[in-house]
Design an enzyme around this catalytic site. Structure first.
Site: not given
Ligand SMILES: [Fe+2]
Ligand SMILES: [Fe+2]
Lengths: 294, 167
Positions: B31, B37, B54
């Site tokens: 990711t 995040c 994520h």
């Protein structure tokens, strides 16, 4: 350090932004502008018209019979959307392949610009409706200065890395320290050179320091862009060398009356739209280039 | 240390607000550009199963429809869903190796707008409540991270513009 003359030389060397789009942007805040006017302004520029129609017929705007003329596109999508599509088409024509100083390519630059445009429109809609209409287009053009600053930064890439790594400075301050200017200031020079509206030039100039903008409207617009820009950085719509080393000015957030949690709503509601816009405008958000580790 | 995947590796990209569980030992879950995040990276060494979430935001309270449409967007809905998917393929909580990456912030971000910090705070609460132990973390700072999990080996690699390391 670079001189104003060196900057001017590089600004002159940039490809020229399509005159049709510059002419269109003069009408950005004109309440009288019509679909026919937009068509008349863009018609002489066949390349740009073709690009705009291609975007207007993209899946982003859903199915339905294709639009064949700029006038139809305005009728279906609205004036503001057309301003945005024309601006992004113009931008695509002048972007260099790579912005080496920032460690990104044209697609990543376009992706960031498109995402800022979407978030700016959404932040404007909620918190500063008086600039909502121009926020998208201003968002697309906010980082223009990087087109010129990039090469200068690249020549000092070693110093740039040291400053970023060891001092936790904001990327903008590093530009100032190494070059004596920054991509905001230079962005305004580019806008002037391309004869873009003063509001757009001021948006480019002060999006990192909205408090310095010289009039109430551009201050407001810069505040919106500042917040939108911050959102793109923390949500992965920017992958340049500065990473998260940029400031979010708390007073700017407060000046828009954004309550804690407010930005989370904006993000939740607009992230999918931002992703779709990035894809439509030919941007992409690739993996950061790998640092080579010995 | 090499960033190049082996020729036989399959790379599965986990998008923002998404999660993925895999039992394919030749797969790498990856990711990008985490920013504020957070990635919750889970590995079951015994079964060679890996999972990666994520998420973007701490809490779904104010946006219940979003949480239904995309539970991976929030810590409070995404984390339980990730673990349920893992349990569904036979994993047990006490055998899972859990690592946490991301939660960065901009310079000068005021507390109320430090989404990265809030993301981590809520995660700690969720884990404390459910008795999940975190084996390693690489969090905070003005850093945007990319993370990958090798499902076969459990190796977690974290990269940013200026460095790469194994977590
Ligand atoms: Fe900028
Ligand atoms: Fe920007």
């Amino acid at each position: 350090m670079i001189t104003a003359e060196e900057v001017a030389v590089e600004v002159d060397r940039l490809p020229v932004f399509p005159a049709s789009v510059a002419a269109l942007l003069k009408r950005l805040r004109d309440p009288e502008v019509t679909a026919r006017d937009v068509e008349a302004i863009l018609r002489p520029d066949a390349l740009l018209t073709a690009r705009v129609l291609k975007l207007a017929n993209s899946s982003y705007y859903g199915a339905g019979s294709p639009v064949a003329t700029v006038k139809d596109a305005v009728v279906r999508l609205g004036l503001q959307t057309l301003f945005g599509l024309a601006t992004s088409s113009g931008l695509a024509q002048v972007l260099p392949k790579r912005l080496a100083g920032y460690g990104i390519d044209a697609q990543a630059f376009m992706g960031h610009s498109a995402a800022v445009a979407v978030f700016a429109e959404q932040v404007g809609r909620r918190y500063a409706p008086e600039v909502e209409k121009v926020a998208f287009t201003a968002g697309l053009l906010h980082d223009l200065g990087k087109l010129v600053i990039s090469a200068f930064l690249d020549r000092q890439s070693a110093a740039l890395r040291v400053k970023l790594e060891s001092e936790e400075m904001a990327l903008l301050d590093v530009e100032r320290e190494l070059l004596g200017t920054d991509h905001g200031e230079v962005g305004a020079r580019i806008c002037e050179r391309w004869r873009l509206p003063q509001l757009i030039a001021r948006a480019a100039a002060f999006h990192h320091q909205p408090a310095l903008a010289p009039d109430a409207e551009s201050r407001r617009l810069c505040a919106v862009l500042h917040v939108a820009d911050a959102l793109t950085h923390v949500f992965g719509f920017s992958t340049d060398v500065g990473e998260l080393q940029r400031r979010l000015e708390p007073e700017v957030v407060a000046s828009l009356g954004i309550a804690p949690g407010g930005l989370e709503l904006v993000v939740a509601e607009s992230v999918a739209q931002a992703q779709a816009m990035v894809a439509m405008m030919g941007g992409e958000l690739p993996a950061p280039k790998l640092a080579v580790v010995a | 240390m090499s960033a190049q995947p082996a020729a036989t590796e399959k790379r599965q990209v986990v998008g923002i607000g998404e999660l993925c569980v895999s039992d394919q030992a030749d797969t790498v879950l990856i990711t990008y550009a985490l920013g504020s995040c957070v990635a919750v990276v889970v590995h079951d060494p015994k079964r060679r199963v890996g999972g990666l979430l994520h998420y973007m935001l701490p809490q779904s309270k104010a946006m219940p429809e979003k949480a239904v449409a995309q539970p991976g967007m929030f810590a409070d809905t995404g984390v339980p869903m990730l673990f349920h998917r893992l349990y569904a393929v036979g994993c047990h909580k006490r055998e899972l190796v859990v690592k946490v990456v991301g939660g960065g912030h901009l310079l000068g971000a005021a507390d109320a707008f430090d989404i990265g910090h809030r993301n981590l705070e809520v995660l700690d609460k969720v884990f404390a409540r459910s008795g999940v132990f975190v084996a390693a973390r690489d969090v905070g700072g003005a850093v945007s991270r990319t993370v990958e999990l090798n499902v076969g080996t459990g190796r977690v690699t974290v990269r940013s513009h200026r460095k790469e390391h194994v977590l």
